[in-house]
Design an enzyme around this catalytic site. Structure first.
Site, short mmCIF file in Angstrom:
data_model
loop_
_atom_site.label_atom_id
_atom_site.label_comp_id
_atom_site.label_asym_id
_atom_site.label_seq_id
_atom_site.Cartn_x
_atom_site.Cartn_y
_atom_site.Cartn_z
N GLU A 2 0.82 -1.21 0.00
CA GLU A 2 0.00 0.00 0.00
C GLU A 2 0.85 1.26 0.00
O GLU A 2 0.52 2.25 -0.66
CB GLU A 2 -0.95 0.00 1.20
CG GLU A 2 -2.09 -1.01 1.10
CD GLU A 2 -3.04 -0.71 -0.05
OE1 GLU A 2 -3.04 0.43 -0.57
OE2 GLU A 2 -3.80 -1.63 -0.42
N CYS A 20 -13.20 2.71 -15.51
CA CYS A 20 -13.75 4.05 -15.29
C CYS A 20 -12.61 5.05 -15.07
O CYS A 20 -12.52 5.72 -14.04
CB CYS A 20 -14.70 4.03 -14.08
SG CYS A 20 -15.73 5.51 -13.90
N CYS A 67 -16.92 2.70 -21.05
CA CYS A 67 -18.27 2.47 -20.51
C CYS A 67 -18.92 1.21 -21.05
O CYS A 67 -19.72 0.57 -20.35
CB CYS A 67 -19.14 3.69 -20.79
SG CYS A 67 -18.56 5.19 -19.97
N CYS A 94 -18.16 -1.64 -18.74
CA CYS A 94 -18.41 -1.40 -17.32
C CYS A 94 -19.54 -2.28 -16.80
O CYS A 94 -20.64 -2.29 -17.37
CB CYS A 94 -18.75 0.07 -17.08
SG CYS A 94 -19.10 0.45 -15.34
N CYS A 142 -25.35 3.55 -13.71
CA CYS A 142 -24.49 4.72 -13.54
C CYS A 142 -25.28 6.01 -13.72
O CYS A 142 -25.88 6.25 -14.78
CB CYS A 142 -23.34 4.67 -14.55
SG CYS A 142 -22.26 6.11 -14.51
#
Length: 313
Positions: free
Chosen positions: A57, A213, A220, A223, A229
């Site tokens: 991370e 995205c 799209c 997606c 959305c």
């Protein structure tokens, strides 16, 4: 239809719009998509240690995944536990960080490893507050470790998550500046009650923002939540609100000069002389400013008389 970024989108039928202002469930299709299409990354594999999650991370902050994976694997081979890193001098951590960028992260990770080894019996803590108490660990990293290493239920929000939420839930093409008081409750509102599903949802939203995205030219058609959305349903309106600040250009910046000086320090086992440092950049004022900032940040130590080197303790 083509939006302002040049992305092509299908024409939206009014039947796709959420009815009566209800917020659509995006978790279920995202989890299904993620479990079928997620990238095979080391920190997603069963049995990956919490220490590895913490390292990953911190490495992933403002650094591409492709650059992190080999560095992470080398790091964990050399320092498989926090105590292993804590027992090495900070200079080794900075040198091993190499060109991942923002080398202060290496110092912070070394400091966090020291606290984990000395105060937590060499085990990365699970509690978010305990994680936040570690040197250099912010809210995002603390939540990410608690969720992805230990499976606890918390919202985890990064820039990719904020973009997905802004589009899918708020109908806005781009997220505004980060605001934890708004971002965290919004992400929490889409998390399932089940802890495993909540963790998968966190990861899936991040993955969607990273791969589908994206900021410019979002895919799209690929997606899994296109039919839910709000931005798509509204016809992809252009963003006219505040935008997150953009980072200044790297070329010619103090950051570039800092990086050049750091490269000299990493490459040498003996103190680097002022003459050698002078060779990395012609602008004396900018070079001196960059060197002073490295000394102030603890990434370098020394003076003109003794030379400069990476931090030793």
């Amino acid at each position: 239809m083509v939006n302002a970024s040049g992305a092509s989108h299908p024409v939206v039928d009014s039947g796709d719009r959420p009815q009566d202002g209800a917020r659509p469930d995006i978790a279920a299709p995202l989890i299904a998509w993620f479990r079928a299409a997620a990238r095979d990354l080391p920190w997603r594999r069963p049995g990956f240690p919490a220490w590895g999650t913490l390292v990953s991370e911190i490495m992933l902050q403002q650094t591409q995944v492709a650059r992190v994976v080999p560095r992470l694997e080398a790091w964990l081979t050399r320092w498989p536990t926090p105590r292993d890193l804590a027992d090495s001098p900070p200079a080794d951590a900075v040198r091993a960080w190499d060109r991942l960028g923002y080398p202060r992260r290496a110092l912070a990770l070394h400091a966090a490893a020291t606290v984990i080894a000395e105060q937590h019996d060499n085990v990365v803590p699970r509690d978010v507050d305990a994680l936040l108490a570690l040197p250099g660990i912010g809210d995002y990293t603390a939540r990410a470790v608690a969720v992805f290493a230990y499976g606890d239920r918390h919202p985890v929000v990064d820039v990719n998550v904020r973009r997905v939420l802004a589009r899918a839930l708020l109908g806005e093409g781009q997220p505004g500046p980060a605001n934890a008081k708004k971002d965290l409750p919004l992400m929490a509102s889409v998390l399932p009650a089940d802890r495993d599903d909540a963790a998968a949802t966190n990861a899936a939203v991040m993955e969607l923002g990273a791969l589908v995205c994206v900021s410019r030219s979002p895919a799209c058609d690929a997606c899994p939540i296109a039919d839910r959305c709000a931005w798509r349903a509204a016809g992809y309106p252009e963003h006219d609100g505040p935008r997150a600040p953009r980072q200044a250009a790297f070329a010619g910046s103090d950051r570039q000069v800092r990086g050049l000086i750091m490269a000299e320090l990493r490459a040498s086992d003996v103190p680097v002389t002022p003459v050698e440092i002078a060779m990395v950049w012609p602008d004396v004022g900018q070079r001196d400013r960059a060197l002073a900032s490295l000394l102030r940040d603890g990434l370098a130590e020394g003076d003109d008389a003794s030379g400069y080197r990476l931090p030793q303790s």
